[in-house]
Design an enzyme around this catalytic site. Structure first.
Site, PDB file in Angstrom:
ATOM      1  N   LEU A  33       0.813  -1.219   0.000  1.00 58.69           N
ATOM      2  CA  LEU A  33       0.000   0.000   0.000  1.00 58.69           C
ATOM      3  C   LEU A  33       0.845   1.267   0.000  1.00 58.69           C
ATOM      4  O   LEU A  33       1.871   1.351   0.679  1.00 58.69           O
ATOM      5  CB  LEU A  33      -0.932   0.009   1.212  1.00 58.69           C
ATOM      6  N   GLU A  35       0.352   5.864  -0.917  1.00 61.52           N
ATOM      7  CA  GLU A  35      -0.609   6.970  -0.766  1.00 61.52           C
ATOM      8  C   GLU A  35      -1.788   6.861  -1.741  1.00 61.52           C
ATOM      9  O   GLU A  35      -2.873   7.332  -1.432  1.00 61.52           O
ATOM     10  CB  GLU A  35       0.086   8.319  -0.971  1.00 61.52           C
ATOM     11  N   GLY A  36      -1.561   6.278  -2.928  1.00 60.60           N
ATOM     12  CA  GLY A  36      -2.668   6.111  -3.883  1.00 60.60           C
ATOM     13  C   GLY A  36      -3.757   5.236  -3.277  1.00 60.60           C
ATOM     14  O   GLY A  36      -4.942   5.599  -3.260  1.00 60.60           O
ATOM     15  N   HIS A  37      -3.356   4.081  -2.733  1.00 57.84           N
ATOM     16  CA  HIS A  37      -4.325   3.197  -2.081  1.00 57.84           C
ATOM     17  C   HIS A  37      -4.949   3.897  -0.867  1.00 57.84           C
ATOM     18  O   HIS A  37      -6.151   3.805  -0.639  1.00 57.84           O
ATOM     19  CB  HIS A  37      -3.645   1.926  -1.564  1.00 57.84           C
ATOM     20  N   GLN A  61      -4.215 -12.548 -13.029  1.00 58.66           N
ATOM     21  CA  GLN A  61      -4.096 -11.367 -13.892  1.00 58.66           C
ATOM     22  C   GLN A  61      -2.657 -11.049 -14.282  1.00 58.66           C
ATOM     23  O   GLN A  61      -2.407 -10.070 -14.976  1.00 58.66           O
ATOM     24  CB  GLN A  61      -4.769 -10.155 -13.233  1.00 58.66           C
ATOM     25  N   GLY A 148      -8.956   3.315  -8.503  1.00 53.37           N
ATOM     26  CA  GLY A 148      -8.152   4.470  -8.896  1.00 53.37           C
ATOM     27  C   GLY A 148      -8.228   4.714 -10.400  1.00 53.37           C
ATOM     28  O   GLY A 148      -8.165   3.768 -11.193  1.00 53.37           O
ATOM     29  N   ASP A 151      -5.646   3.288 -13.048  1.00 56.13           N
ATOM     30  CA  ASP A 151      -5.883   2.134 -13.922  1.00 56.13           C
ATOM     31  C   ASP A 151      -7.180   2.404 -14.688  1.00 56.13           C
ATOM     32  O   ASP A 151      -8.218   1.771 -14.436  1.00 56.13           O
ATOM     33  CB  ASP A 151      -5.960   0.858 -13.077  1.00 56.13           C
ATOM     34  N   ARG A 188       4.712  -0.932  -8.075  1.00 54.01           N
ATOM     35  CA  ARG A 188       5.855  -1.342  -8.901  1.00 54.01           C
ATOM     36  C   ARG A 188       7.009  -0.340  -8.847  1.00 54.01           C
ATOM     37  O   ARG A 188       8.125  -0.688  -9.228  1.00 54.01           O
ATOM     38  CB  ARG A 188       5.424  -1.526 -10.359  1.00 54.01           C
TER      39      ARG A 188
HETATM   40  P1  AMP Z   1      -3.343  -2.290  -7.087  1.00 56.35           P
HETATM   41  O1  AMP Z   1      -2.935  -2.655  -5.702  1.00 56.35           O
HETATM   42  O2  AMP Z   1      -2.236  -1.787  -7.932  1.00 56.35           O
HETATM   43  O3  AMP Z   1      -4.191  -3.353  -7.742  1.00 56.35           O
HETATM   44  O4  AMP Z   1      -4.304  -1.047  -6.927  1.00 56.35           O
HETATM   45  C1  AMP Z   1      -5.450  -1.096  -6.091  1.00 56.35           C
HETATM   46  C2  AMP Z   1      -6.305   0.120  -6.370  1.00 56.35           C
HETATM   47  O5  AMP Z   1      -5.554   1.301  -6.083  1.00 56.35           O
HETATM   48  C3  AMP Z   1      -6.721   0.204  -7.840  1.00 56.35           C
HETATM   49  O6  AMP Z   1      -8.061   0.656  -7.911  1.00 56.35           O
HETATM   50  C4  AMP Z   1      -5.762   1.211  -8.398  1.00 56.35           C
HETATM   51  O7  AMP Z   1      -6.262   1.906  -9.516  1.00 56.35           O
HETATM   52  C5  AMP Z   1      -5.590   2.144  -7.206  1.00 56.35           C
HETATM   53  N1  AMP Z   1      -4.356   2.903  -7.332  1.00 56.35           N
HETATM   54  C6  AMP Z   1      -3.113   2.407  -7.601  1.00 56.35           C
HETATM   55  N2  AMP Z   1      -2.218   3.418  -7.710  1.00 56.35           N
HETATM   56  C7  AMP Z   1      -2.906   4.569  -7.502  1.00 56.35           C
HETATM   57  C8  AMP Z   1      -2.548   5.950  -7.478  1.00 56.35           C
HETATM   58  N3  AMP Z   1      -1.302   6.363  -7.699  1.00 56.35           N
HETATM   59  N4  AMP Z   1      -3.517   6.861  -7.234  1.00 56.35           N
HETATM   60  C9  AMP Z   1      -4.807   6.462  -7.006  1.00 56.35           C
HETATM   61  N5  AMP Z   1      -5.205   5.175  -7.005  1.00 56.35           N
HETATM   62  C10 AMP Z   1      -4.279   4.237  -7.248  1.00 56.35           C
END
Ligand code: AMP
Length: 307
Positions: A33, A35-37, A61, A148, A151, A188
């Site tokens: 996790l 800041e985006g999450h 996936q 987010g 994606d 990543r």
């Molecule tokens: P992930 O763990 O990469 O599958 O992401 C989980 C959720 O967090 C997805 O809905 C992503 O689109 C969202 N997310 C990932 N990176 C960001 C970011 N930088 N800003 C906002 N949401 C994000």
């Protein structure tokens, strides 16, 4: 915050809230996790009575085994971060809980999965995403699930499957959270070396160049894409794809007459990054303001690679 690993346990924990008519929010993640999450979790906290964060690195996936193996996993840090951001439950099932022996069903969305990430990563990628998101939605049965805009294609695919399968929940997309230099936060990014991380500004630089050209009145997709590609060159980064598409159908567009999605993927070393921005034709400022991301890609803080 409680960590829950079994579907039956999640359902029984959510049952009292559901019976009382409380709103349940779900934030699906693959962990590591950032800041985006956390922005999604905080938003869910301020809009829902009960917040469930799922953490599941979905093998279905990943089109490359090495990518799956390299994917960062830090459950105890994630649990602490999710709890601080306001999650009530961290739902982190084992692979066998999600795909028990005999599992034979998949969800496949046609059309919008066939371009961009679908074309680059193959059919299995969005089949894996659509199947696991459908399962997570059915497991938690939230009133609203938060994703987010980072994606962007995933959001289009999920909205499509929720509508097509009459799933009784709302999907909300929230703005991309960026590092101070404009690079979109991503689990990543942790895999990049220092040199690769500095070259990752190629992605927001491309988006900023496209936004700038659109704002200056350029409407030709070809010219906008050429400017974006040019902005990546000093970083020595070539896009895997760079496309200007309609935001709902993801069909390529020739002219920027309406709002459009600029979508971009690039490999930096072994690590594949994606990013995107909504472009507005010049003169659409009122509309642009209404859709303005919380952190625009163009801005003084953003650095560029030197040639
Ligand atoms: P992930 O763990 O990469 O599958 O992401 C989980 C959720 O967090 C997805 O809905 C992503 O689109 C969202 N997310 C990932 N990176 C960001 C970011 N930088 N800003 C906002 N949401 C994000």
């Amino acid at each position: 915050m409680r960590t829950v690993r079994a579907v039956a346990q999640l359902r029984s924990k959510l049952e009292p809230a559901r019976r009382e008519g409380l709103t349940i929010g779900l934030v699906p993640t693959m962990g590591a996790l950032h800041e985006g999450h956390l922005s999604l979790i905080r938003h869910a906290r301020s809009h829902c009575d009960v917040v469930v964060v799922s953490l599941f690195v979905n093998p279905a996936q990943f089109n490359e085994r090495a990518d799956l193996e390299r994917y960062p996993r830090r459950e105890s840090d994630d649990a602490a971060l999710a709890g601080t951001a306001g999650a009530d439950f961290l739902f982190t099932p084992a692979v066998e809980e999600v795909y028990p022996p005999g599992f034979s069903t998949s969800v496949e969305v046609f059309g919008v999965t066939e371009r961009l990430e679908g074309a680059s990563r193959g059919r299995e990628h969005f089949r894996g995403v659509a199947t696991v998101v459908t399962k997570l939605l059915c497991m938690a049965m939230p009133d609203v699930a938060f994703f987010g805009q980072k994606d962007a294609q995933q959001v289009v695919v999920i909205r499509r499957l929720v509508a097509d399968l009459n799933l009784p929940m709302r999907i909300e997309a929230l703005p991309t959270v960026r590092e101070p230099d404009g690079v979109a936060m991503s689990s990543r990014n942790a895999l990049l070396s220092a040199d690769e991380r500095s070259r990752a500004v190629a992605l927001p630089a491309a988006l900023a160049a496209a936004i700038e050209h659109a704002a200056a009145g350029e409407r030709s997709a070809q010219a906008i894409l050429a400017a974006a590609r040019e902005a990546m060159r000093p970083c020595g980064v070539e896009p895997e794809y760079l496309a200007l598409v309609a935001p709902d159908t993801l069909e390529p567009i020739d002219t920027l007459d309406d709002e459009a999605l600029l979508a971009l993927a690039a490999r930096i070393g072994e690590t594949r990054l994606i990013d995107n921005a909504i472009l507005q034709p010049a003169g659409a400022d009122a509309v642009a303001a209404a859709h303005a991301p919380s952190q625009p890609v163009s801005g003084k803080a953003m650095t560029t690679c030197s040639a």
